[in-house]
Design an enzyme around this catalytic site. Sequence first.
Site, PDB file in Angstrom:
ATOM      1  N   CYS A   7       0.838  -1.070   0.027  1.00 38.52           N
ATOM      2  CA  CYS A   7       0.100   0.104  -0.055  1.00 38.52           C
ATOM      3  C   CYS A   7       0.756   1.304   0.019  1.00 38.52           C
ATOM      4  CB  CYS A   7      -0.818   0.026   1.189  1.00 38.52           C
ATOM      5  SG  CYS A   7      -2.352  -1.069   1.162  1.00 38.52           S
ATOM      6  N   HIS A 100      -0.721  -9.942  -4.844  1.00 36.57           N
ATOM      7  CA  HIS A 100       0.361  -9.616  -6.002  1.00 36.57           C
ATOM      8  C   HIS A 100       0.724 -10.686  -6.848  1.00 36.57           C
ATOM      9  CE1 HIS A 100       2.691 -11.098  -2.331  1.00 36.57           C
ATOM     10  NE2 HIS A 100       3.289 -11.498  -3.165  1.00 36.57           N
ATOM     11  N   HIS A 102       3.542 -12.093  -9.300  1.00 38.91           N
ATOM     12  CA  HIS A 102       4.810 -12.213  -9.724  1.00 38.91           C
ATOM     13  C   HIS A 102       4.856 -12.435 -11.359  1.00 38.91           C
ATOM     14  CE1 HIS A 102       6.789 -12.910  -5.562  1.00 38.91           C
ATOM     15  NE2 HIS A 102       5.585 -13.315  -5.258  1.00 38.91           N
TER      16      HIS A 102
HETATM   17  P1  AMP Z   1       5.349 -13.617  -1.685  1.00 38.97           P
HETATM   18  O1  AMP Z   1       6.258 -14.544  -1.372  1.00 38.97           O
HETATM   19  O2  AMP Z   1       4.603 -13.918  -3.015  1.00 38.97           O
HETATM   20  O3  AMP Z   1       4.524 -12.817  -0.771  1.00 38.97           O
HETATM   21  O4  AMP Z   1       6.672 -12.621  -2.416  1.00 38.97           O
HETATM   22  C1  AMP Z   1       6.583 -11.203  -1.710  1.00 38.97           C
HETATM   23  C2  AMP Z   1       7.711 -10.615  -2.767  1.00 38.97           C
HETATM   24  O5  AMP Z   1       7.706  -9.329  -2.501  1.00 38.97           O
HETATM   25  C3  AMP Z   1       9.198 -11.101  -2.622  1.00 38.97           C
HETATM   26  O6  AMP Z   1       9.493 -11.686  -3.901  1.00 38.97           O
HETATM   27  C4  AMP Z   1       9.930 -10.130  -2.166  1.00 38.97           C
HETATM   28  O7  AMP Z   1      11.241  -9.800  -2.565  1.00 38.97           O
HETATM   29  C5  AMP Z   1       9.166  -8.793  -2.708  1.00 38.97           C
HETATM   30  N1  AMP Z   1       9.328  -7.707  -2.022  1.00 38.97           N
HETATM   31  C6  AMP Z   1       9.166  -7.448  -0.686  1.00 38.97           C
HETATM   32  N2  AMP Z   1       9.082  -6.031  -0.262  1.00 38.97           N
HETATM   33  C7  AMP Z   1       9.372  -5.398  -1.584  1.00 38.97           C
HETATM   34  C8  AMP Z   1       9.857  -4.076  -1.618  1.00 38.97           C
HETATM   35  N3  AMP Z   1       9.797  -3.015  -0.795  1.00 38.97           N
HETATM   36  N4  AMP Z   1      10.051  -4.014  -3.032  1.00 38.97           N
HETATM   37  C9  AMP Z   1      10.212  -4.803  -4.003  1.00 38.97           C
HETATM   38  N5  AMP Z   1      10.000  -5.874  -3.497  1.00 38.97           N
HETATM   39  C10 AMP Z   1       9.504  -6.572  -2.529  1.00 38.97           C
END
Ligand code: AMP
Length: 113
Positions: A7, A100, A102
């Site tokens: 957010c 989100h 990927h």
């Molecule tokens: P998930 O396991 O699908 O929740 O993955 C969360 C993803 O968010 C991970 O790949 C992290 O590297 C990425 N992530 C977390 N914080 C940030 C951030 N501030 N900027 C960019 N990527 C982030």
Amino acid sequence: MSECIFCRISAGDVPADVVAQDEDFVAFRDARPLAPVHLLVIPRSHVASLDEAEELSAEASARALAFLAATARSAGVAETGYRVITNTGPDAGQEVMHLHWHVIGGTRLGGMA
Ligand code: AMP
């Protein structure tokens, strides 16, 4: 201020390498990329995971797939191919509780196992 990191990125309160955005979605580079192209696409509205997808507006839901495809196209991986993953809940290892996707590509990806 929201405690949700995604957010805060959506609001511009936390810096991120944003590659695309519109009124409903933001796409930015993952901080820990698993491949040459590793983007995250988030809805601007806070929805914890895909399990709460009904909380997305009907308009955002309808546009999500097209935004994902346009993001991949603008990242240059539409021709070579890419993978879209949504981790949902503990067994999937979801770390950030804001829905989100990927978008991963730019190399030959391994199998799903
Ligand atoms: P998930 O396991 O699908 O929740 O993955 C969360 C993803 O968010 C991970 O790949 C992290 O590297 C990425 N992530 C977390 N914080 C940030 C951030 N501030 N900027 C960019 N990527 C982030």
